[in-house]
Design an enzyme around this catalytic site. Structure first.
Site, mmCIF file in Angstrom:
data_model
loop_
_atom_site.group_PDB
_atom_site.id
_atom_site.type_symbol
_atom_site.label_atom_id
_atom_site.label_comp_id
_atom_site.label_asym_id
_atom_site.label_seq_id
_atom_site.Cartn_x
_atom_site.Cartn_y
_atom_site.Cartn_z
ATOM 1 N N LYS A 200 -25.081 -39.649 15.697
ATOM 2 C CA LYS A 200 -24.502 -40.295 14.514
ATOM 3 C C LYS A 200 -23.201 -39.618 14.137
ATOM 4 O O LYS A 200 -23.177 -38.502 13.644
ATOM 5 C CB LYS A 200 -25.441 -40.253 13.303
ATOM 6 C CG LYS A 200 -24.955 -41.266 12.261
ATOM 7 C CD LYS A 200 -25.303 -40.946 10.823
ATOM 8 C CE LYS A 200 -24.416 -39.958 10.139
ATOM 9 N NZ LYS A 200 -23.037 -40.398 9.874
ATOM 10 N N GLU A 275 -24.968 -25.867 12.794
ATOM 11 C CA GLU A 275 -23.651 -25.208 12.722
ATOM 12 C C GLU A 275 -23.056 -25.601 11.388
ATOM 13 O O GLU A 275 -22.710 -26.760 11.176
ATOM 14 C CB GLU A 275 -22.733 -25.704 13.850
ATOM 15 C CG GLU A 275 -23.221 -25.421 15.241
ATOM 16 C CD GLU A 275 -23.045 -23.971 15.649
ATOM 17 O OE1 GLU A 275 -22.486 -23.183 14.857
ATOM 18 O OE2 GLU A 275 -23.480 -23.625 16.750
ATOM 19 N N CYS A 309 -14.335 -25.137 10.462
ATOM 20 C CA CYS A 309 -15.452 -24.379 9.894
ATOM 21 C C CYS A 309 -15.179 -22.883 9.926
ATOM 22 O O CYS A 309 -15.655 -22.150 9.071
ATOM 23 C CB CYS A 309 -16.737 -24.717 10.623
ATOM 24 S SG CYS A 309 -16.558 -24.670 12.401
ATOM 25 N N GLU A 406 -16.377 -22.775 0.027
ATOM 26 C CA GLU A 406 -15.642 -23.296 1.175
ATOM 27 C C GLU A 406 -14.782 -24.461 0.678
ATOM 28 O O GLU A 406 -15.306 -25.439 0.160
ATOM 29 C CB GLU A 406 -16.615 -23.788 2.249
ATOM 30 C CG GLU A 406 -15.901 -24.326 3.459
ATOM 31 C CD GLU A 406 -16.853 -24.829 4.536
ATOM 32 O OE1 GLU A 406 -17.782 -25.579 4.208
ATOM 33 O OE2 GLU A 406 -16.642 -24.471 5.705
HETATM 34 P P1 NAP Z 1 -21.501 -33.192 5.750
HETATM 35 O O1 NAP Z 1 -21.363 -33.939 4.489
HETATM 36 O O2 NAP Z 1 -22.517 -32.149 5.848
HETATM 37 O O3 NAP Z 1 -21.676 -34.305 6.869
HETATM 38 C C1 NAP Z 1 -21.892 -33.987 8.207
HETATM 39 C C2 NAP Z 1 -22.707 -35.080 8.857
HETATM 40 O O4 NAP Z 1 -23.984 -35.150 8.245
HETATM 41 C C3 NAP Z 1 -22.101 -36.474 8.714
HETATM 42 O O5 NAP Z 1 -22.357 -37.213 9.880
HETATM 43 C C4 NAP Z 1 -22.880 -37.016 7.544
HETATM 44 O O6 NAP Z 1 -22.889 -38.421 7.494
HETATM 45 C C5 NAP Z 1 -24.244 -36.475 7.801
HETATM 46 N N1 NAP Z 1 -25.117 -36.429 6.641
HETATM 47 C C6 NAP Z 1 -24.779 -36.349 5.333
HETATM 48 N N2 NAP Z 1 -25.881 -36.331 4.555
HETATM 49 C C7 NAP Z 1 -26.948 -36.422 5.383
HETATM 50 C C8 NAP Z 1 -28.363 -36.472 5.182
HETATM 51 N N3 NAP Z 1 -28.884 -36.426 3.965
HETATM 52 N N4 NAP Z 1 -29.156 -36.551 6.265
HETATM 53 C C9 NAP Z 1 -28.647 -36.600 7.507
HETATM 54 N N5 NAP Z 1 -27.311 -36.565 7.764
HETATM 55 C C10 NAP Z 1 -26.470 -36.472 6.711
HETATM 56 O O7 NAP Z 1 -20.193 -32.450 6.139
HETATM 57 P P2 NAP Z 1 -18.717 -33.043 6.258
HETATM 58 O O8 NAP Z 1 -18.155 -33.152 4.894
HETATM 59 O O9 NAP Z 1 -18.744 -34.254 7.098
HETATM 60 O O10 NAP Z 1 -18.004 -31.876 7.101
HETATM 61 C C11 NAP Z 1 -17.491 -30.746 6.526
HETATM 62 C C12 NAP Z 1 -18.439 -29.564 6.641
HETATM 63 O O11 NAP Z 1 -18.857 -29.345 7.981
HETATM 64 C C13 NAP Z 1 -17.825 -28.269 6.216
HETATM 65 O O12 NAP Z 1 -18.690 -27.587 5.356
HETATM 66 C C14 NAP Z 1 -17.651 -27.473 7.505
HETATM 67 O O13 NAP Z 1 -17.622 -26.113 7.393
HETATM 68 C C15 NAP Z 1 -18.769 -27.959 8.306
HETATM 69 N N6 NAP Z 1 -18.484 -27.810 9.725
HETATM 70 C C16 NAP Z 1 -19.107 -26.816 10.424
HETATM 71 C C17 NAP Z 1 -18.842 -26.628 11.760
HETATM 72 C C18 NAP Z 1 -19.532 -25.563 12.548
HETATM 73 O O14 NAP Z 1 -19.485 -25.590 13.757
HETATM 74 N N7 NAP Z 1 -20.191 -24.616 11.936
HETATM 75 C C19 NAP Z 1 -17.953 -27.456 12.406
HETATM 76 C C20 NAP Z 1 -17.327 -28.457 11.681
HETATM 77 C C21 NAP Z 1 -17.612 -28.628 10.330
HETATM 78 P P3 NAP Z 1 -21.722 -39.161 6.653
HETATM 79 O O15 NAP Z 1 -20.473 -38.887 7.326
HETATM 80 O O16 NAP Z 1 -22.086 -40.596 6.732
HETATM 81 O O17 NAP Z 1 -21.805 -38.611 5.265
#
Ligand code: NAP
Ligand code: MG
Length: 502
Positions: A200, A275, A309, A406
């Site tokens: 997804k 991650e 990240c 963050e």
């Molecule tokens: P996010 O809100 O956590 O979303 C990530 C993914 O999870 C998206 O596909 C999102 O879908 C999905 N999601 C959201 N709520 C969910 C739920 N209740 N159940 C299952 N899936 C769900 O994060 P983001 O705003 O897209 O990305 C930014 C964050 O990612 C930052 O905090 C960053 O640090 C972190 N990140 C970490 C890494 C790493 O390798 N550690 C790499 C990149 C990013 P939708 O898009 O439809 O909401």
């Protein structure tokens, strides 16, 4: 900033043709609309204009996809393939991405906002390299033999061994900051080890994953091995986490969502790898080579609009070079050309969405309200797109929101180091532990420091240098498990002990 024209006009023919096609989901080898018939818009963050409509999958579509992935895992052509066949398929997929590199870069730049130069030379190359690296692993998954004593059966002899088997159906949920790279990082180890996938993509950036899906079918993956369900996290993502046919969830995204996913996955005892977020320190010592350290610290935070990240979002600088380094980083910020991703001269694009822009701007406002001072940046640009000036905050205190949270935008907070003995405590004063960099030419100091930093990756005189051979993941609330390298094989396989009486 001046108004920006519809960027679709800047696309090459291949990318334009792809964007023009109706967007469906990949389930069981077929491109299908969402069962409920719903769609949602994916938006160009440089202009706020809709790029195209995307199928809005929900629990029904996830169910179809998970069942297809289960069938593909248990029967059909996929389990019959030998490791070298899986290696070849992954290499073919990498070749196919490479052959369409410019198209991928343009689609990514349009959908995510990132400068097309970086999309082409960082994102696409990283994805291709990673898939090739994982292709090599397909033939190298090994077990062990054991010399057991058999205390319960004195005198008997046994042959015992441990084999590693693919975990099964893997649900993979990815964020929007490196959409193609994240898709490659997720499907690579799954396909190398013989798992099947329901992916997804993030709602903001589904396009390159869908193009990847086309290539996956073109290079000859059996149907159902990779399924791609576009939709929202709260519906499609949550359904994947709950689905009984899914054996493992691999998630990259924010720490709060990661915790929620971890808890929900436990209901069916799914394997989970996470991650998550970070607030990584970049530590610049007075003896560092400033010609490398200053631009290095600047790119540690401003690369990809700070939406990394492992972004070096907390800058710690030894007091005697504090002004020099911080002013140097500010100068780099001021020199960056801000513009839409598809303008080849842009060095800093918009952040990914208007929600993200609001989030980052509200944290910048919190910085001002708590007494931090921006020596450069601090403002949103233009009213049409999601542009934010690269920002350097000084006069910050450890308990300020801008220091603790963050931001995931082009914003760095700079603090001075008065006593080098304080460095580990300063660096570790966060719930996160993803990355860190130390800029110094004093080898003894560096080696004393590295073990004291609680982070999954510590860079020395570089930052954000990732390689498929280097395990990657977080200490503390930055995640669970290590992707890449040999370590990722454990995340996608189960261990089976076999004991044979002889
Ligand atoms: P996010 O809100 O956590 O979303 C990530 C993914 O999870 C998206 O596909 C999102 O879908 C999905 N999601 C959201 N709520 C969910 C739920 N209740 N159940 C299952 N899936 C769900 O994060 P983001 O705003 O897209 O990305 C930014 C964050 O990612 C930052 O905090 C960053 O640090 C972190 N990140 C970490 C890494 C790493 O390798 N550690 C790499 C990149 C990013 P939708 O898009 O439809 O909401
Ligand atoms: Mg978009």
């Amino acid at each position: 900033m001046d108004a920006i024209a519809d960027q679709k006009a800047r696309l090459g023919k291949a990318a334009a043709d792809f964007i023009a096609k109706p967007k469906k989901m990949l389930i069981d080898g077929e491109w299908v609309a969402a069962a409920g018939g719903k769609t949602f818009a994916t938006v160009d963050p440089a202009t706020g204009l809709t790029i195209t409509q995307i199928a809005e999958g929900d629990a029904t579509d996830v169910d179809r996809a998970a069942r297809a992935a289960r069938r593909a895992f248990e029967s059909g052509d996929w389990p019959k393939l030998k490791p070298r066949d899986r290696e070849r398929l992954l290499n073919k997929l990498a070749d196919a991405i490479e052959a369409n590199a410019q198209e991928f870069a343009e689609i990514e730049a349009l959908d995510n906002g990132k400068p097309v130069f970086f999309a082409r030379h960082a994102d696409v190359n990283i994805a291709v390299d990673f898939l090739r690296y994982m292709a090599g692993w397909a033939t190298k998954v090994e077990g062990t033999t054991l010399n057991i004593s058999g205390a319960m059966a004195p005198g008997a002899d046994f042959h015992a061994y441990v084999s590693r088997e693919p975990i099964g159906v893997v649900g993979q949920i990815i964020p929007w900051n490196f959409p193609l790279v994240m898709a490659a990082w997720k499907i690579g180890p799954a396909l190398a080890t013989g798992c099947t996938v329901v992916l997804k993509p993030a709602e903001q950036t589904p396009l390159t994953a869908l193009r990847l899906g086309e290539l996956i079918m073109e290079v000859g993956y059996p149907k159902g091995v990779v399924n791609i369900v576009t939709g929202f996290g709260e519906t499609a993502g949550a359904a994947l986490v709950e689905h009984p046919e899914v054996d493992k969830i691999a998630f990259t995204g924010s720490t709060p969502v990661g915790k929620l996913i971890g808890m929900n996955a436990m209901k069916t005892m799914k394997r989970v790898s996470l991650e998550l977020g970070g607030k990584s320190p970049a530590i610049v010592m007075a003896d560092a080579n400033m010609e490398a350290a200053i631009p290095g610290a600047a790119m540690a935070i401003f690369f990809n609009q700070g939406q990394v990240c492992t972004a070096g979002s907390r800058l710690f600088v030894e007091r005697k070079v504090f002004d020099q380094v911080v002013e140097g980083v500010a100068k780099v910020a001021q020199s960056m050309k801000i513009g839409p991703g598809l303008d080849p001269s842009s060095q800093l694009g918009p952040v990914v969405s208007s929600e993200q822009k609001e989030r980052v701007m509200s944290l910048i406002q919190a910085g001002y309200a708590e007494g931090a001072r921006a020596i450069t940046g601090g403002k949103a640009l233009g009213d049409q797109g999601c542009f934010i000036e690269p920002t350097v905050f000084v006069d910050v205190k450890p308990d300020m929101k801008v220091v603790r949270e963050e931001i995931f935008g082009p914003v760095v907070v700079a603090q001075a180091i008065d006593d080098i003995n304080d460095i580990p405590a300063m660096a570790n004063d966060t719930i996160y532990g993803l990355g860190a960099s130390i800029w110094s030419n004093n080898l003894s100091f560096v080696h004393r420091m590295v073990p004291k930093i609680k982070a999954g990756t510590v860079w020395v005189n570089c930052h954000n240098m990732l390689d498929p051979a280097m395990p990657f993941g977080g200490y503390k609330q930055s995640g669970l498990g290590r992707e890449m390298g040999r370590a990722v094989i454990d995340l996608y396989t189960e261990s089976k002990s076999v004991c044979i009486a002889i």
